[in-house]
Design an enzyme around this catalytic site. Sequence first.
Site, mmCIF file in Angstrom:
data_model
loop_
_atom_site.group_PDB
_atom_site.id
_atom_site.type_symbol
_atom_site.label_atom_id
_atom_site.label_comp_id
_atom_site.label_asym_id
_atom_site.label_seq_id
_atom_site.Cartn_x
_atom_site.Cartn_y
_atom_site.Cartn_z
ATOM 1 N N GLU A 17 33.013 5.688 10.631
ATOM 2 C CA GLU A 17 31.665 5.283 10.233
ATOM 3 C C GLU A 17 31.658 4.395 8.992
ATOM 4 O OE1 GLU A 17 29.003 5.647 11.810
ATOM 5 O OE2 GLU A 17 29.315 7.274 13.227
ATOM 6 N N GLU A 29 49.370 20.743 16.033
ATOM 7 C CA GLU A 29 48.847 21.250 14.762
ATOM 8 C C GLU A 29 49.852 22.130 14.033
ATOM 9 O OE1 GLU A 29 46.488 25.367 15.037
ATOM 10 O OE2 GLU A 29 45.352 23.690 15.831
#
Length: 325
Positions: free
Chosen positions: A100, A131
């Site tokens: 963004e 992960e």
Amino acid sequence: MTSTTSPDAAGGYGELRAELATLTTEAFRPELAEIDRLGTLDIARIMNGEDQSVPTAVAARLPEIAAAIDGTAARMARGGRLIYAGAGTAGRLGVLDASECPPTFNTDPSEVIGLIAGGPGAMVKAVEGAEDSKELAAADLDALNLTADDTVVGISASGRTPYAIGAVEHARARGALTIGLSCNADSALGAAAEHGIEVVVGPELLTGSTRLKAGTAQKLVLNMISTITMIRLGKTYGNLMVDVRASNEKLRARSRRIVSLATGASDAEIEAALAATDGEVKNAILTILGQVDGETAATLLAASDGHLRAALAATTGTTGTTGTN
């Protein structure tokens, strides 16, 4: 068919289960054990009530958040980058926030970066085992040629995710600023980072579903980190997004409205200013308020490191004033 292999022998799951049982984000809430038997509106009310506790939890960590932002802004002012690193939901939130920044603040995509364990494909499909690897995090950062001017934000609701911890440990060893954002107190991630931010939102509505309150808390903090850092870097004028990138019709209309709000100029003046500055909102505002041409506006902004108020001061001897609208 029943497995004859114990979880402990297979992979130490007993130890991991015990560790998870100590985490606030994984706690079971017996009072919600029959939530599936409630009406939809009742469940929605419960969820809404749960969400209202998140801003309060964030507010309790504002001093730590502000200190981390000041450190980030100082390094970015020297040319450093803001890099988010996380797995699963936490990683996706980092990628979202990074993505963004270019349209909102006209940053280059290389300035704010989101790393997710397992790579871009993990945005829509989990990558098994990613992960759990500190080494993968180190390799992902090395691929970016990490420098001491960079800031790395490890994001993990549990505060124990190896990928996020590995990213912070590797970055800190390289001299980069490190921030650990988690939702459990006394987390390994918080301890590994220079700035530990632990927003404790409590157990989730659905046990262990940290995309809920924990995810909301992380989103709020990431909003603060990126937005306030950009304010500190001069990417705004007051509360106006003067570095917005007009890449579509809506943003082009917003650009003109921003110039109008900042200057109070007529539509004709705004169009002329944008034409003279290749559509750059900040430059257009400076040409109007500072009464300079487009080339001079660009020169003044470059000399002030993009800070519009400082550029205006160079033309008027003041810090600039807000428009009449």
